[in-house]
Design a protein around this motif. Structure first.
Motif, PDB file in Angstrom:
ATOM      1  N   THR A   3       0.820  -1.190   0.000  1.00  0.00           N
ATOM      2  CA  THR A   3       0.000   0.000   0.000  1.00  0.00           C
ATOM      3  C   THR A   3       0.858   1.244   0.000  1.00  0.00           C
ATOM      4  OG1 THR A   3       0.122  -0.066   2.349  1.00  0.00           O
ATOM      5  CG2 THR A   3      -1.777  -1.096   1.346  1.00  0.00           C
ATOM      6  N   MET A   4       0.217   2.347  -0.255  1.00  0.00           N
ATOM      7  CA  MET A   4       0.939   3.601  -0.169  1.00  0.00           C
ATOM      8  C   MET A   4       0.072   4.628   0.530  1.00  0.00           C
ATOM      9  SD  MET A   4       0.498   5.011  -4.002  1.00  0.00           S
ATOM     10  CE  MET A   4       0.484   6.697  -3.503  1.00  0.00           C
ATOM     11  N   THR A   5       0.727   5.572   1.119  1.00  0.00           N
ATOM     12  CA  THR A   5       0.000   6.681   1.709  1.00  0.00           C
ATOM     13  C   THR A   5       0.683   7.938   1.242  1.00  0.00           C
ATOM     14  OG1 THR A   5       1.434   6.593   3.608  1.00  0.00           O
ATOM     15  CG2 THR A   5      -0.647   5.418   3.775  1.00  0.00           C
ATOM     16  N   GLN A  13       2.601   2.012   6.990  1.00  0.00           N
ATOM     17  CA  GLN A  13       1.960   0.797   6.528  1.00  0.00           C
ATOM     18  C   GLN A  13       3.001  -0.306   6.478  1.00  0.00           C
ATOM     19  OE1 GLN A  13      -1.244   0.862   5.871  1.00  0.00           O
ATOM     20  NE2 GLN A  13      -1.408   3.060   6.162  1.00  0.00           N
ATOM     21  N   SER A  26       8.536   9.363   4.777  1.00  0.00           N
ATOM     22  CA  SER A  26       9.008  10.703   4.441  1.00  0.00           C
ATOM     23  C   SER A  26       7.825  11.600   4.144  1.00  0.00           C
ATOM     24  CB  SER A  26       9.965  10.627   3.281  1.00  0.00           C
ATOM     25  OG  SER A  26       9.378   9.860   2.275  1.00  0.00           O
ATOM     26  N   SER A  32      10.064   5.239   1.931  1.00  0.00           N
ATOM     27  CA  SER A  32      11.321   5.328   1.202  1.00  0.00           C
ATOM     28  C   SER A  32      12.332   4.327   1.735  1.00  0.00           C
ATOM     29  CB  SER A  32      11.885   6.738   1.313  1.00  0.00           C
ATOM     30  OG  SER A  32      12.050   7.067   2.663  1.00  0.00           O
ATOM     31  N   SER A  33      11.973   3.660   2.831  1.00  0.00           N
ATOM     32  CA  SER A  33      12.919   2.695   3.362  1.00  0.00           C
ATOM     33  C   SER A  33      12.778   1.346   2.670  1.00  0.00           C
ATOM     34  CB  SER A  33      12.701   2.513   4.859  1.00  0.00           C
ATOM     35  OG  SER A  33      11.448   1.910   5.070  1.00  0.00           O
ATOM     36  N   ARG A  34      11.714   1.228   1.871  1.00  0.00           N
ATOM     37  CA  ARG A  34      11.541  -0.021   1.139  1.00  0.00           C
ATOM     38  C   ARG A  34      12.767  -0.229   0.244  1.00  0.00           C
ATOM     39  NH1 ARG A  34       6.427  -0.222  -2.364  1.00  0.00           N
ATOM     40  NH2 ARG A  34       5.429  -1.265  -0.635  1.00  0.00           N
ATOM     41  N   TYR A  36      15.047  -0.808  -2.584  1.00  0.00           N
ATOM     42  CA  TYR A  36      14.847  -0.732  -4.030  1.00  0.00           C
ATOM     43  C   TYR A  36      15.488  -1.914  -4.747  1.00  0.00           C
ATOM     44  CZ  TYR A  36      19.579   1.224  -4.202  1.00  0.00           C
ATOM     45  OH  TYR A  36      20.921   1.428  -4.092  1.00  0.00           O
ATOM     46  N   ARG A 286       8.228   4.471  -3.932  1.00  0.00           N
ATOM     47  CA  ARG A 286       8.563   5.877  -3.801  1.00  0.00           C
ATOM     48  C   ARG A 286       9.514   6.372  -4.888  1.00  0.00           C
ATOM     49  NH1 ARG A 286       9.488   9.885   0.106  1.00  0.00           N
ATOM     50  NH2 ARG A 286      10.150  11.623  -1.172  1.00  0.00           N
ATOM     51  N   LEU A 287      10.506   5.542  -5.218  1.00  0.00           N
ATOM     52  CA  LEU A 287      11.489   5.964  -6.223  1.00  0.00           C
ATOM     53  C   LEU A 287      10.834   6.136  -7.596  1.00  0.00           C
ATOM     54  CD1 LEU A 287      14.545   3.726  -5.300  1.00  0.00           C
ATOM     55  CD2 LEU A 287      14.450   6.219  -5.201  1.00  0.00           C
ATOM     56  N   GLU A 289       7.743   6.880  -8.156  1.00  0.00           N
ATOM     57  CA  GLU A 289       6.919   8.088  -8.112  1.00  0.00           C
ATOM     58  C   GLU A 289       7.781   9.345  -8.218  1.00  0.00           C
ATOM     59  OE1 GLU A 289       3.190   8.585  -6.595  1.00  0.00           O
ATOM     60  OE2 GLU A 289       3.819   9.890  -4.979  1.00  0.00           O
TER      61      GLU A 289
END
Lengths: 297, 238
Positions: A3-5, A13, A26, A32-34, A36, A286-287, A289
């Motif tokens: 998911t994203m917020t 999440q 962030s 952003s800690s996911r 990559y 995040r990256l 996006e």
């Protein structure tokens, strides 16, 4: 799915992909800690044409592509995007062993076209490159006539038994490339005399003349004006009825317009793969996006 | 890895443009909110001066709607926004429409307030106006808050409240019918109250729309016409 917020007020999440609990949200909330280095999205497809697993590419000491897994479906258009140096072109060039010509380039992993191992040492690359054709950034017609540019491939691959057959292949290829009407009265004139956009379509005609199964396109429009670009994009759409197309592009709008799926590369890793419609409206990483919204690159 | 800095665009002007249109929208939201509370106040306090001001000020809202839409159009043309930027611009365009409609409803209430003030004696039905008015004003304010804070939980709450308001509206209308039956001479005045209740109910619907836009903005999923259960699932990522 994960998911994203989009806000710092909402609670973090949990994420399937993240190996550790998400600690940092962030300012816009996508985590952003996911990592990559782990691809987000579905790698497998139904009706697989090409299948790549754990592909690593190094130029000497420098590794350019890290453990990329990706399937490409028959008759799909897949776009590969990402900032310069992200490994997308390198990865594309692995798919018909174009990297073989680069000194010090080492490719490992499994790359299959149908069930054929592309990197089988016993494999002859010439027929491979007929099955997996390539269109480059700069149009590069041979210094020959328009006719010969298209006829050359079928001739060396022995695809035509007679002049009539060859004529037919040339006409069909030029028609499919949308160049026939402009070129039919000047087939004996040099291909280099065409405009940039026409030259690129000539190169596409040349590529499809040998009836490839897959066409790789490495920024095919970056040297073209918007009208020529629009024509190539239209052409890509038509070609996808008969061919599988992988396109590397710097233009995100182009990726959004022409492709069915989009792969986002970052620092040599495949970060996210998904339906183009989702990637451009609601990316999961995040990256991705940040890149497609113009926040870094 | 990106840091907080990466929430900014490479193009500072793009950031500025988005920030400017957002703040315009929120300013518009603030004015609309005040129009609604003023219209309710004008009704309850039989204040025709205040009501007249609400009618006049509605023009400002209309102008702001046009200005916000124009700026959004320019951003679309110039920047070709994607992902959350695209969703933001779409959300702003939709929200501005809802806000403008809310403004229209406030003006309708103000006109009823003027009519009622001219007729003198206050009819029954003010209790319902006060009660539903408070709820709706609260919903509107929350719908704007949830946009500013991008708070989907609050957005969900607004949508849930809308359902309650719809029920209260239905029961208030039944009440008004009995007033009219009891005293046919009051029909025209009770009708004014009914029109005002109707306007409030519509404002609640628009506030719910805004809340739904916010959920789309944050979650990327369209929750219009899906029902409250599904909406809650989207909000809670189920």
């Amino acid at each position: 799915m994960t998911t994203m917020t989009v806000d710092s007020n909402t609670s973090p999440q949990s994420s399937q992909e993240a190996t550790q609990p998400v600690a940092d949200i962030s300012s816009n909330g996508l985590d952003s800690s996911r990592d990559y280095r782990q691809t987000v999205g579905k790698i497998e497809v139904a009706n697989t044409k090409m299948s790549m697993r754990d592909v690593n590419v190094s130029y000497g000491d420098k590794q350019a592509v890290f453990g990329v897994d990706l399937d490409i479906a028959k008759n799909e258009v897949i776009a590969m995007i990402g900032p310069s140096g992200c490994g997308k072109s390198t990865f594309l060039r692995c798919m018909n062993r174009m990297n073989d010509t680069i000194e010090g380039c080492v490719v490992s992993g499994s790359l299959k076209l149908d069930d054929q191992d592309i990197y089988d040492p016993k494999l002859d690359v010439v027929p491979l490159r007929a099955r997996v054709g390539m269109v480059f950034q700069k149009p590069n017609p041979f210094p020959k006539s328009i006719y010969d540019n298209v006829a050359y491939g079928p001739q060396i691959h022995g695809l035509a038994n007679s002049k009539v057959e060859l004529d037919e292949i040339v006409e069909n290829s030029l028609r499919k490339a949308g160049l026939w009407n402009e070129a039919k009265d000047r087939l004996d004139q040099p291909g280099t005399g065409l405009s940039g956009g026409q030259q690129q379509r000539l190169c596409i005609a040349r590529t499809i003349a040998v009836s490839p199964e897959v066409i790789l396109m490495d920024e095919p429009c970056s040297a073209l004006d918007p009208i020529a670009t629009a024509r190539i994009e239209e052409l890509i759409d038509e070609l996808s009825a008969n061919f599988t197309i992988a396109i590397v592009t710097h233009s995100m709008q182009q990726a959004a317009r022409v492709s069915h799926r989009t792969a986002y590369f970052h620092l040599g890793y495949l970060v996210e793969i998904g339906d183009t419609d989702d990637i451009f409206t609601n990316p999961k990483h995040r990256l991705t996006e940040d890149y497609i919204t113009g926040r870094f690159g | 890895m990106p840091t907080k800095k990466s929430s900014q665009h490479i193009s500072q002007r793009y950031d500025d443009e988005l920030a400017a249109v957002k703040s315009q929208l929120f300013e518009m939201g603030g004015i609309v909110e005040k129009q609604v509370t003023d219209a309710i106040k004008a009704l309850l306090e039989v204040d025709s001066e205040l009501a007249k001001r609400v009618v006049i000020d509605d023009n400002r809202i209309n102008d702001m709607e046009v200005a916000v839409d124009e700026d959004c159009g320019l951003i679309l043309a110039r920047r070709q926004p994607a992902a959350r930027d695209l969703r933001l611009v779409l959300t702003i365009i939709k929200t501005t429409t809802d806000l403008e409609r809310i403004g229209d409803e406030a003006r309708k209430m103000a006109k009823q307030a003027i009519t009622l003030a001219e007729e003198g004696k206050a009819p029954r039905g003010y209790v319902e106006i006060r009660h539903i008015g408070e709820n709706v004003a609260n919903m509107l304010s929350q719908s704007l808050d949830c946009f500013v804070r991008q708070d989907v939980e609050l957005a969900l709450k607004v949508a849930q409240e809308d359902k309650a308001v719809d029920l209260e509206y239905a029961s208030a209308i039944r009440e008004m019918m009995t007033y009219m039956m009891e005293d046919p001479r009051s029909i025209s005045r009770v009708m004014s109250i009914m029109w005002s209740l109707r306007a409030l109910e519509r404002i609640g619907d628009h506030a719910r729309n805004i809340a739904e836009h916010v959920i789309y903005l944050v979650k990327g999923d369209d929750v219009r016409h899906v029902g409250l259960k599904q909406m809650a699932k989207t909000v809670h990522d189920e």
